[in-house]
Scaffold this motif. Sequence first.
Motif, PDB file in Angstrom:
ATOM      1  N   GLY A   1      33.551  47.687  52.741  1.00  0.00           N
ATOM      2  CA  GLY A   1      32.366  46.899  53.021  1.00  0.00           C
ATOM      3  C   GLY A   1      32.667  45.412  53.018  1.00  0.00           C
ATOM      4  O   GLY A   1      33.404  44.917  52.178  1.00  0.00           O
ATOM      5  N   ALA A   2      32.098  44.675  53.957  1.00  0.00           N
ATOM      6  CA  ALA A   2      32.387  43.241  54.067  1.00  0.00           C
ATOM      7  C   ALA A   2      31.439  42.388  53.249  1.00  0.00           C
ATOM      8  O   ALA A   2      31.638  41.188  53.112  1.00  0.00           O
ATOM      9  N   ASN A   3      30.387  42.981  52.711  1.00  0.00           N
ATOM     10  CA  ASN A   3      29.359  42.187  52.041  1.00  0.00           C
ATOM     11  C   ASN A   3      29.285  42.448  50.540  1.00  0.00           C
ATOM     12  O   ASN A   3      28.240  42.339  49.925  1.00  0.00           O
ATOM     13  N   GLY A   4      30.404  42.829  49.950  1.00  0.00           N
ATOM     14  CA  GLY A   4      30.416  42.999  48.497  1.00  0.00           C
ATOM     15  C   GLY A   4      29.830  44.318  48.064  1.00  0.00           C
ATOM     16  O   GLY A   4      30.285  45.384  48.466  1.00  0.00           O
ATOM     17  N   GLY A   5      28.787  44.275  47.230  1.00  0.00           N
ATOM     18  CA  GLY A   5      28.189  45.501  46.713  1.00  0.00           C
ATOM     19  C   GLY A   5      29.086  46.148  45.689  1.00  0.00           C
ATOM     20  O   GLY A   5      29.724  45.493  44.876  1.00  0.00           O
ATOM     21  N   PHE A   6      29.149  47.485  45.719  1.00  0.00           N
ATOM     22  CA  PHE A   6      29.893  48.223  44.708  1.00  0.00           C
ATOM     23  C   PHE A   6      31.397  48.060  44.839  1.00  0.00           C
ATOM     24  O   PHE A   6      32.144  48.424  43.952  1.00  0.00           O
ATOM     25  N   ASN A   7      31.870  47.511  45.968  1.00  0.00           N
ATOM     26  CA  ASN A   7      33.297  47.323  46.162  1.00  0.00           C
ATOM     27  C   ASN A   7      33.773  45.939  45.738  1.00  0.00           C
ATOM     28  O   ASN A   7      34.923  45.590  45.930  1.00  0.00           O
ATOM     29  N   THR A   8      32.875  45.135  45.188  1.00  0.00           N
ATOM     30  CA  THR A   8      33.228  43.777  44.806  1.00  0.00           C
ATOM     31  C   THR A   8      33.624  43.719  43.335  1.00  0.00           C
ATOM     32  O   THR A   8      32.971  44.305  42.482  1.00  0.00           O
ATOM     33  N   ILE A   9      34.717  43.020  43.063  1.00  0.00           N
ATOM     34  CA  ILE A   9      35.093  42.746  41.676  1.00  0.00           C
ATOM     35  C   ILE A   9      34.948  41.245  41.457  1.00  0.00           C
ATOM     36  O   ILE A   9      35.502  40.438  42.205  1.00  0.00           O
ATOM     37  N   ASP A  10      34.154  40.869  40.469  1.00  0.00           N
ATOM     38  CA  ASP A  10      33.884  39.476  40.168  1.00  0.00           C
ATOM     39  C   ASP A  10      34.608  39.061  38.887  1.00  0.00           C
ATOM     40  O   ASP A  10      35.056  39.918  38.114  1.00  0.00           O
ATOM     41  N   PRO A  11      34.727  37.757  38.633  1.00  0.00           N
ATOM     42  CA  PRO A  11      35.368  37.318  37.391  1.00  0.00           C
ATOM     43  C   PRO A  11      34.784  37.966  36.141  1.00  0.00           C
ATOM     44  O   PRO A  11      35.506  38.291  35.212  1.00  0.00           O
ATOM     45  N   SER A  12      33.478  38.178  36.126  1.00  0.00           N
ATOM     46  CA  SER A  12      32.856  38.760  34.935  1.00  0.00           C
ATOM     47  C   SER A  12      33.310  40.192  34.681  1.00  0.00           C
ATOM     48  O   SER A  12      33.234  40.670  33.543  1.00  0.00           O
ATOM     49  N   ASP A  13      33.771  40.889  35.726  1.00  0.00           N
ATOM     50  CA  ASP A  13      34.292  42.246  35.526  1.00  0.00           C
ATOM     51  C   ASP A  13      35.489  42.260  34.581  1.00  0.00           C
ATOM     52  O   ASP A  13      35.755  43.272  33.926  1.00  0.00           O
ATOM     53  N   LEU A  14      36.225  41.163  34.559  1.00  0.00           N
ATOM     54  CA  LEU A  14      37.461  41.127  33.777  1.00  0.00           C
ATOM     55  C   LEU A  14      37.262  40.585  32.372  1.00  0.00           C
ATOM     56  O   LEU A  14      38.183  40.627  31.562  1.00  0.00           O
ATOM     57  N   LEU A  15      36.064  40.070  32.079  1.00  0.00           N
ATOM     58  CA  LEU A  15      35.830  39.496  30.756  1.00  0.00           C
ATOM     59  C   LEU A  15      36.035  40.479  29.601  1.00  0.00           C
ATOM     60  O   LEU A  15      36.538  40.087  28.550  1.00  0.00           O
ATOM     61  N   PRO A  16      35.672  41.770  29.748  1.00  0.00           N
ATOM     62  CA  PRO A  16      35.935  42.695  28.631  1.00  0.00           C
ATOM     63  C   PRO A  16      37.410  42.785  28.253  1.00  0.00           C
ATOM     64  O   PRO A  16      37.751  43.027  27.099  1.00  0.00           O
ATOM     65  N   PHE A  17      38.307  42.557  29.239  1.00  0.00           N
ATOM     66  CA  PHE A  17      39.738  42.630  28.957  1.00  0.00           C
ATOM     67  C   PHE A  17      40.217  41.445  28.119  1.00  0.00           C
ATOM     68  O   PHE A  17      41.314  41.483  27.564  1.00  0.00           O
ATOM     69  N   THR A  18      39.411  40.381  28.046  1.00  0.00           N
ATOM     70  CA  THR A  18      39.851  39.187  27.333  1.00  0.00           C
ATOM     71  C   THR A  18      39.690  39.311  25.823  1.00  0.00           C
ATOM     72  O   THR A  18      39.944  38.348  25.098  1.00  0.00           O
ATOM     73  N   ARG A  19      39.257  40.462  25.364  1.00  0.00           N
ATOM     74  CA  ARG A  19      39.249  40.691  23.914  1.00  0.00           C
ATOM     75  C   ARG A  19      40.674  40.871  23.379  1.00  0.00           C
ATOM     76  O   ARG A  19      40.906  40.793  22.189  1.00  0.00           O
ATOM     77  N   ARG A  20      41.596  41.169  24.285  1.00  0.00           N
ATOM     78  CA  ARG A  20      43.009  41.302  23.938  1.00  0.00           C
ATOM     79  C   ARG A  20      43.813  40.339  24.805  1.00  0.00           C
ATOM     80  O   ARG A  20      43.333  39.872  25.828  1.00  0.00           O
ATOM     81  N   PRO A  21      45.067  40.050  24.449  1.00  0.00           N
ATOM     82  CA  PRO A  21      45.883  39.152  25.276  1.00  0.00           C
ATOM     83  C   PRO A  21      45.978  39.664  26.716  1.00  0.00           C
ATOM     84  O   PRO A  21      46.224  40.848  26.954  1.00  0.00           O
ATOM     85  N   LEU A  22      45.769  38.768  27.664  1.00  0.00           N
ATOM     86  CA  LEU A  22      45.698  39.141  29.076  1.00  0.00           C
ATOM     87  C   LEU A  22      46.486  38.156  29.925  1.00  0.00           C
ATOM     88  O   LEU A  22      46.364  36.945  29.769  1.00  0.00           O
ATOM     89  N   PHE A  23      47.300  38.687  30.821  1.00  0.00           N
ATOM     90  CA  PHE A  23      48.029  37.904  31.818  1.00  0.00           C
ATOM     91  C   PHE A  23      47.442  38.302  33.168  1.00  0.00           C
ATOM     92  O   PHE A  23      47.608  39.421  33.610  1.00  0.00           O
ATOM     93  N   LEU A  24      46.730  37.367  33.798  1.00  0.00           N
ATOM     94  CA  LEU A  24      45.977  37.666  35.015  1.00  0.00           C
ATOM     95  C   LEU A  24      46.583  36.956  36.219  1.00  0.00           C
ATOM     96  O   LEU A  24      46.824  35.749  36.179  1.00  0.00           O
ATOM     97  N   ILE A  25      46.830  37.717  37.288  1.00  0.00           N
ATOM     98  CA  ILE A  25      47.311  37.146  38.547  1.00  0.00           C
ATOM     99  C   ILE A  25      46.336  37.552  39.643  1.00  0.00           C
ATOM    100  O   ILE A  25      46.083  38.742  39.844  1.00  0.00           O
ATOM    101  N   ILE A  26      45.799  36.567  40.352  1.00  0.00           N
ATOM    102  CA  ILE A  26      44.874  36.817  41.456  1.00  0.00           C
ATOM    103  C   ILE A  26      45.494  36.267  42.732  1.00  0.00           C
ATOM    104  O   ILE A  26      45.793  35.079  42.826  1.00  0.00           O
ATOM    105  N   ASP A  27      45.671  37.141  43.706  1.00  0.00           N
ATOM    106  CA  ASP A  27      46.231  36.744  45.005  1.00  0.00           C
ATOM    107  C   ASP A  27      45.156  36.967  46.059  1.00  0.00           C
ATOM    108  O   ASP A  27      44.928  38.090  46.505  1.00  0.00           O
ATOM    109  N   SER A  28      44.464  35.898  46.424  1.00  0.00           N
ATOM    110  CA  SER A  28      43.327  36.029  47.326  1.00  0.00           C
ATOM    111  C   SER A  28      42.963  34.666  47.900  1.00  0.00           C
ATOM    112  O   SER A  28      43.294  33.614  47.331  1.00  0.00           O
ATOM    113  N   ASP A  29      42.254  34.696  49.033  1.00  0.00           N
ATOM    114  CA  ASP A  29      41.731  33.450  49.578  1.00  0.00           C
ATOM    115  C   ASP A  29      40.589  32.907  48.722  1.00  0.00           C
ATOM    116  O   ASP A  29      40.179  31.764  48.881  1.00  0.00           O
ATOM    117  N   ASN A  30      40.090  33.734  47.795  1.00  0.00           N
ATOM    118  CA  ASN A  30      39.025  33.311  46.890  1.00  0.00           C
ATOM    119  C   ASN A  30      39.497  33.329  45.435  1.00  0.00           C
ATOM    120  O   ASN A  30      38.719  33.552  44.512  1.00  0.00           O
TER     121      ASN A  30
END
Length: 531
Positions: free
Chosen positions: A318-347
Amino acid sequence: MSQNDAAIASNIQVSELYWSLVAKADKKFSKLRDLPYYEHHRYDTYFYKVFKVYTQLWKFQQENRQKLVEAGLKRWEIGDIASRIGQLYFGQYMRTSQASYLSEAYIFYEAVLTREYFKDGIFQDLNLANKQLRFLARFLTVCLVLNRREMVRQLVNQLKMLVAESKRAFPENDFKEWKRVIRDLTKFLKVDTAFMNIWPLRYSVVLDLDPDCLPRVACIKRNLKLRGAILCSYHPNEVLATMCEELPVDGILLIYISASGSGVHTSISPSHIGNVGDTENVSDTIRSDTVTTLPSCSACDTLTSSLDYSGGLNLGPGANGGFNTIDPSDLLPFTRRPLFLIIDSDNSKAFQAINRAEKGEPVAILLSPALSFPLHGAIDPPLPGGSQFTSFLTVPLQAFVILLGFSGSDIQTENLNKAQKILSSSLNKWGETLASADTIHPVWAQVLGDPFLRRLLLRFIFCRAVFALYAPTSGKKEYLPECSPSLPDAFLPTTPSSIATVLQIADIFGAATMFNIRERIVLPDEQFSSP
């Protein structure tokens, strides 16, 4: 009882014992296969139990082969056992990364192939054809990891022929899933050239420093090790994989996401952040169309004005997000532990919003540029066969050469070796300097002891230097990768060390003029040369 009757009775007894062992082994194998990829201790316990049964089974059929064949044992059934043992070894390798398991898997799979256990009756029995197809796919995976390129080509050809012949033998089946496997393999092999394997991303006993020899970082509270990784991609022609483990006390999780931006404007409210531990609530919140706010924490951890960001990443068709979209807030639960994050995207820059909104641990973040670089001599951008940023993190020298407009066949091996030697030396020096730097942020300091994460960080420094100095895009922020927290100023692209590394490598390929370097740095081999 006649001698013949006694032999028949003996064969029956052996056969019954054999098939009871097969049933026991199958049952335990199924339990092991269904275990999740976490809970290592539980898996190890099951593995040794299953392996013990299969060892007994294999030994029993070897010692009683003639009697079992007379009782009706077929060759493909022997091959099935050998293939299962290969699966066990490879599964254990995937969970432990011990190369000995991978070698054992190869031995058993090669034996199945050379002895052609599945050949007889393969086009009369659809189940047998599928067994052979699955075996070839598994053996291919092992060969790819071992970099057995000749065997890979042989197996791919066999797989193609077998799919075509199976389609003719069983016309009621379309074998679409196997055609898709062949398509994906073809794409992977097209990218996985011999050129890119000069210096692999994974740790090499031959090429890399022993982990115990890495420079020690002063003044750190803990030395983290990479214990789990989540790799996710949704570019049409790109391959990546997924693995997640329970983290021990000294563990850090790597999340690597490569996908295009969703373009949907979203943000998070402080009230919603408070419920981020509830996965369903988070998913509902970030996928809604309502505009809320994301809290930004100051140095004293107080909430201030809202911090908005534009969209996330699109992980579906889908081009308009919805259930296929992952936002920064999706990853916040992982920040309860040490996290190394790499994002490769135009956004990718949208994920800067995670910084200072963590739930417990500060995050080490590497972000790609918003735009891909135009290749030298190319009017159009490169085809979507992979990202330049990811290429620089995984095969930096190949990425550098391709940026200059060359292919592997254009470059002499001697020049490649010279360039690799300079790059490796520079990365090692940067690593030593980072480890001794007083101004390095603890987030980076605590990952320098892990060879894999250390390598990613050092290659990021090289990548950023190349991107900043490349003449066609020099000075344009949209072409620059970023990291958070910031690295010490000694590692900025404009420092003599960074410039010298880029210039020395570019000189080897006759491409120094392609980089925007105002003052020529004196190269080490030029310092004592006559004018």
